[in-house]
Design an enzyme around this catalytic site. Structure first.
Site, PDB file in Angstrom:
ATOM      1  N   HIS A  34       0.870  -1.182   0.000  1.00 45.51           N
ATOM      2  CA  HIS A  34       0.000   0.000   0.000  1.00 45.51           C
ATOM      3  C   HIS A  34       0.905   1.230   0.000  1.00 45.51           C
ATOM      4  O   HIS A  34       2.148   1.106  -0.017  1.00 45.51           O
ATOM      5  CB  HIS A  34      -0.940  -0.032   1.204  1.00 45.51           C
ATOM      6  CG  HIS A  34      -0.238  -0.280   2.515  1.00 45.51           C
ATOM      7  ND1 HIS A  34       0.650   0.618   3.055  1.00 45.51           N
ATOM      8  CD2 HIS A  34      -0.265  -1.340   3.356  1.00 45.51           C
ATOM      9  CE1 HIS A  34       1.121   0.144   4.185  1.00 45.51           C
ATOM     10  NE2 HIS A  34       0.591  -1.058   4.388  1.00 45.51           N
ATOM     11  N   GLY A  36       1.820   3.198   2.258  1.00 46.45           N
ATOM     12  CA  GLY A  36       2.805   3.254   3.352  1.00 46.45           C
ATOM     13  C   GLY A  36       4.111   2.595   2.933  1.00 46.45           C
ATOM     14  O   GLY A  36       5.206   3.145   3.128  1.00 46.45           O
ATOM     15  N   HIS A  37       3.993   1.395   2.325  1.00 42.14           N
ATOM     16  CA  HIS A  37       5.199   0.721   1.815  1.00 42.14           C
ATOM     17  C   HIS A  37       5.857   1.584   0.739  1.00 42.14           C
ATOM     18  O   HIS A  37       7.090   1.709   0.700  1.00 42.14           O
ATOM     19  CB  HIS A  37       4.839  -0.624   1.170  1.00 42.14           C
ATOM     20  CG  HIS A  37       4.269  -1.652   2.101  1.00 42.14           C
ATOM     21  ND1 HIS A  37       2.967  -2.086   2.010  1.00 42.14           N
ATOM     22  CD2 HIS A  37       4.831  -2.351   3.118  1.00 42.14           C
ATOM     23  CE1 HIS A  37       2.749  -3.016   2.923  1.00 42.14           C
ATOM     24  NE2 HIS A  37       3.862  -3.190   3.623  1.00 42.14           N
ATOM     25  N   GLY A 147       9.180   1.509   8.725  1.00 46.85           N
ATOM     26  CA  GLY A 147       8.075   2.435   9.000  1.00 46.85           C
ATOM     27  C   GLY A 147       7.860   2.658  10.488  1.00 46.85           C
ATOM     28  O   GLY A 147       7.945   1.727  11.291  1.00 46.85           O
ATOM     29  N   GLN A 148       7.533   3.911  10.820  1.00 47.82           N
ATOM     30  CA  GLN A 148       7.224   4.281  12.203  1.00 47.82           C
ATOM     31  C   GLN A 148       5.930   3.606  12.682  1.00 47.82           C
ATOM     32  O   GLN A 148       5.676   3.499  13.875  1.00 47.82           O
ATOM     33  CB  GLN A 148       7.044   5.793  12.252  1.00 47.82           C
ATOM     34  CG  GLN A 148       7.258   6.381  13.608  1.00 47.82           C
ATOM     35  CD  GLN A 148       7.403   7.883  13.535  1.00 47.82           C
ATOM     36  OE1 GLN A 148       6.918   8.534  12.601  1.00 47.82           O
ATOM     37  NE2 GLN A 148       8.054   8.450  14.505  1.00 47.82           N
ATOM     38  N   SER A 185      -2.401  -0.481   6.400  1.00 50.49           N
ATOM     39  CA  SER A 185      -1.850  -1.770   6.806  1.00 50.49           C
ATOM     40  C   SER A 185      -2.349  -2.814   5.823  1.00 50.49           C
ATOM     41  O   SER A 185      -3.500  -2.734   5.359  1.00 50.49           O
ATOM     42  CB  SER A 185      -2.339  -2.119   8.218  1.00 50.49           C
ATOM     43  OG  SER A 185      -2.175  -3.495   8.459  1.00 50.49           O
ATOM     44  N   ARG A 187      -3.215  -5.641   6.564  1.00 47.74           N
ATOM     45  CA  ARG A 187      -4.317  -6.361   7.218  1.00 47.74           C
ATOM     46  C   ARG A 187      -5.650  -5.632   7.059  1.00 47.74           C
ATOM     47  O   ARG A 187      -6.700  -6.244   7.257  1.00 47.74           O
ATOM     48  CB  ARG A 187      -4.010  -6.579   8.701  1.00 47.74           C
ATOM     49  CG  ARG A 187      -2.894  -7.611   8.932  1.00 47.74           C
ATOM     50  CD  ARG A 187      -2.668  -7.880  10.407  1.00 47.74           C
ATOM     51  NE  ARG A 187      -1.680  -8.927  10.627  1.00 47.74           N
ATOM     52  CZ  ARG A 187      -0.368  -8.721  10.687  1.00 47.74           C
ATOM     53  NH1 ARG A 187       0.123  -7.488  10.550  1.00 47.74           N
ATOM     54  NH2 ARG A 187       0.465  -9.732  10.893  1.00 47.74           N
TER      55      ARG A 187
END
Ligand code: AMP
Length: 282
Positions: A34, A36-37, A147-148, A185, A187
């Protein structure tokens, strides 16, 4: 973009980049990518000459077999995303490549094992530490990006790198959220419509708690307020909601505005376990 499946396939490329003085950035993932990645990938692309992304769903870090079995797999779409971002190499090892013999080495991260993720997911950080060590040895990057979003994992990996003298640097990338605040995420793909709405509880509780802390309310009251909110919700179960030091993960009972702190949460929404955190910056 080249697909690489073993360390020996990677080695000639690594050597050639090294000879040309290229800096190698590495982004380890479990796929189902996603934004974030992709922020991590972008951070590497903008800083490093070469970017390697790994996709490997690591069986040894899942303390819950059902979570492992249901972990999303979207490999084709992942590869398209990485290709469009200009990634140079994707490392796609098999389980046999990563675990040629059964692993009987155990890593213990001390006090980090006894709080939050360490406490609720026994063995998880051992699995993370082992796989990240293996990936660092195989890829031999100059900088690895994390990632934080997985704040305690960052503390674990910092400890791993320091304690085992890995010759690389770490870069930490801020959490990417959906428009309504839910932390992205892999998930989240497993949530149905109602659960997706309910998942917002995590971010809402974090941001309300941060606001209350800044207004001067005491932490134990804020925390018990959140516990009550979750108790009233059907299909949602809070595992922890804690104020901690973001590096040591010491639990903080009394908020001190002069001390670094982060609020961390883990909760089940339906069958899906989600985590999130928010730094308190005044
Ligand atoms: P995973 O595939 O879940 O193992 O995550 C791979 C890397 O992406 C880890 O360093 C995560 O912390 C990072 N990551 C996952 N979700 C996010 C997010 N929402 N924002 C930023 N980084 C993330």
């Amino acid at each position: 973009m080249k697909l690489i499946r073993t360390g020996s396939e990677w080695n000639p490329h690594w050597l050639s980049h090294l000879q040309q003085n290229h800096q190698i950035g590495f982004v380890p993932t479990m796929g189902a990518l996603h934004q974030g990645h992709l922020d991590l990938v972008q951070a590497s692309r903008s800083k490093m000459r070469v970017t390697v992304v790994s996709i490997f769903v690591n069986p040894t870090q899942f303390n819950n077999p059902d979570d492992f079995a249901k972990y999303p797999n979207t490999l084709e779409a992942d590869l398209e995303k990485l290709e469009s971002m200009g990634v140079d190499y994707v490392f796609l090892p098999s389980v046999e490549t990563m675990y040629p013999s059964s692993s009987n080495l155990t890593l213990d991260f001390g006090d980090l094992e006894r709080v939050l993720e360490g406490r609720f997911r026994p063995g998880h950080f051992n699995g993370v530490g082992i796989i990240v060590s293996k990936l660092f040895h195989l890829i031999k990057p100059h900088i690895a990006f994390f990632g934080q979003k997985d704040l305690q994992q960052v503390a674990v990996i910092k400890r791993l790198v320091n304690n085992l003298s890995f010759d690389l640097q770490l870069e930490i990338v801020p959490t990417r959220r959906e428009e309504d605040g839910l932390a992205m995420s892999s998930r989240n793909m497993r949530l149905d419509g109602n659960e997706r709405q309910k998942a917002l509880l995590l971010f809402n509780c974090l941001s309300n708690a941060k606001k209350q802390l800044i207004e001067g309310q005491v932490w134990p009251l804020i925390k018990s307020g959140v516990e009550k909110v979750f108790e009233k919700e059907e299909n949602a179960r809070l595992e922890y909601f804690e104020l901690v030091h973001p590096y040591t993960f010491e639990i903080i009972e009394t908020f001190d505005p002069n001390q670094k702190s982060s609020i961390c949460v883990a909760a089940y929404i339906g069958e899906v376990r989600l985590i999130d955190n928010l730094p308190i910056i005044l």
